[in-house]
Design a protein around this motif. Sequence first.
Motif, PDB file in Angstrom:
ATOM      1  N   THR A   1      90.829 -20.946 -24.174  1.00 14.96           N
ATOM      2  CA  THR A   1      91.845 -19.982 -23.736  1.00 14.96           C
ATOM      3  C   THR A   1      91.199 -18.773 -23.083  1.00 14.96           C
ATOM      4  O   THR A   1      91.624 -18.326 -22.006  1.00 14.96           O
ATOM      5  CB  THR A   1      92.709 -19.528 -24.929  1.00 14.96           C
ATOM      6  OG1 THR A   1      93.318 -20.687 -25.512  1.00 14.96           O
ATOM      7  CG2 THR A   1      93.780 -18.554 -24.500  1.00 14.96           C
TER       8      THR A   1
ATOM      9  N   ILE B   1      91.666 -20.409 -19.304  1.00 14.91           N
ATOM     10  CA  ILE B   1      93.032 -20.012 -18.977  1.00 14.91           C
ATOM     11  C   ILE B   1      93.091 -18.557 -18.521  1.00 14.91           C
ATOM     12  O   ILE B   1      93.789 -18.222 -17.570  1.00 14.91           O
ATOM     13  CB  ILE B   1      93.966 -20.269 -20.177  1.00 14.91           C
ATOM     14  CG1 ILE B   1      94.034 -21.785 -20.432  1.00 14.91           C
ATOM     15  CG2 ILE B   1      95.355 -19.699 -19.926  1.00 14.91           C
ATOM     16  CD1 ILE B   1      94.834 -22.200 -21.623  1.00 14.91           C
TER      17      ILE B   1
ATOM     18  N   GLY C   1      95.479 -20.010 -15.162  1.00 13.72           N
ATOM     19  CA  GLY C   1      96.100 -20.749 -16.263  1.00 13.72           C
ATOM     20  C   GLY C   1      96.964 -21.913 -15.828  1.00 13.72           C
ATOM     21  O   GLY C   1      97.509 -22.627 -16.664  1.00 13.72           O
TER      22      GLY C   1
ATOM     23  N   GLN D   1      89.355 -24.205 -29.145  1.00 11.33           N
ATOM     24  CA  GLN D   1      90.584 -23.854 -28.441  1.00 11.33           C
ATOM     25  C   GLN D   1      90.593 -22.389 -28.007  1.00 11.33           C
ATOM     26  O   GLN D   1      91.003 -22.063 -26.895  1.00 11.33           O
ATOM     27  CB  GLN D   1      91.795 -24.145 -29.338  1.00 11.33           C
ATOM     28  CG  GLN D   1      93.134 -23.873 -28.679  1.00 11.33           C
ATOM     29  CD  GLN D   1      93.489 -24.868 -27.593  1.00 11.33           C
ATOM     30  OE1 GLN D   1      93.194 -26.051 -27.718  1.00 11.33           O
ATOM     31  NE2 GLN D   1      94.104 -24.404 -26.521  1.00 11.33           N
ATOM     32  N   GLU D   2      90.120 -21.491 -28.861  1.00 11.40           N
ATOM     33  CA  GLU D   2      90.081 -20.068 -28.516  1.00 11.40           C
ATOM     34  C   GLU D   2      89.136 -19.807 -27.341  1.00 11.40           C
ATOM     35  O   GLU D   2      89.442 -19.019 -26.445  1.00 11.40           O
ATOM     36  CB  GLU D   2      89.641 -19.241 -29.726  1.00 11.40           C
ATOM     37  CG  GLU D   2      90.654 -19.191 -30.836  1.00 11.40           C
ATOM     38  CD  GLU D   2      90.126 -18.452 -32.058  1.00 11.40           C
ATOM     39  OE1 GLU D   2      89.146 -17.690 -31.925  1.00 11.40           O
ATOM     40  OE2 GLU D   2      90.695 -18.655 -33.135  1.00 11.40           O
TER      41      GLU D   2
END
Length: 172
Positions: free
Chosen positions: A76, A80, A147, A72-73
């Motif tokens: 991002t 994003i 994003g 997930q990091e």
Amino acid sequence: MAHRLLLRRICTVGVKDVRGLSASTTRAASSCFSTAVQSAAPRVSFLSASRTLPRSLPHTSRRQVSFNVQDQEDFTERVINSQLPVLIDFHAQWCGPCQILGPRLEKAIAKQKGRVAMAKVDIDDHTDLAIEYGVSAVPTVIAMRGGDVVDQFVGIKDDDELDSFVSKVIGQ
């Protein structure tokens, strides 16, 4: 290599038939054999540790067309927060159409020469991302800029449709 084999064949025949030949022929055969051994010596020394092999030619650095999302990091940070538009390829290893679409999509992105990036997300490894972006079938491709989701499609497309999709995402 061919010369060595021919020389070896001649020398072998000469050495086998030495019994019934004159002394001059015997000397010629042994001379032939020693010449064959001497001619092979430089080849062996080329492979010795004292000599170094030539270095490979330098290649130009090339930007990575696509990358696999790790967590997930990573998503991002690289998707994003990306300055470039990013196409996200939600796929699975067991999905046949995904295996066809992936290389086609990479080729379409490579044509844009760094104006767009591609993130590959395996839905089996990153189910949370697939649920978050409403992926209900694979392959699903989502285009993001800053994003925000700007476009998407589900299923397989031909090369022309992929090129127009990527161009449209860049032009927005």
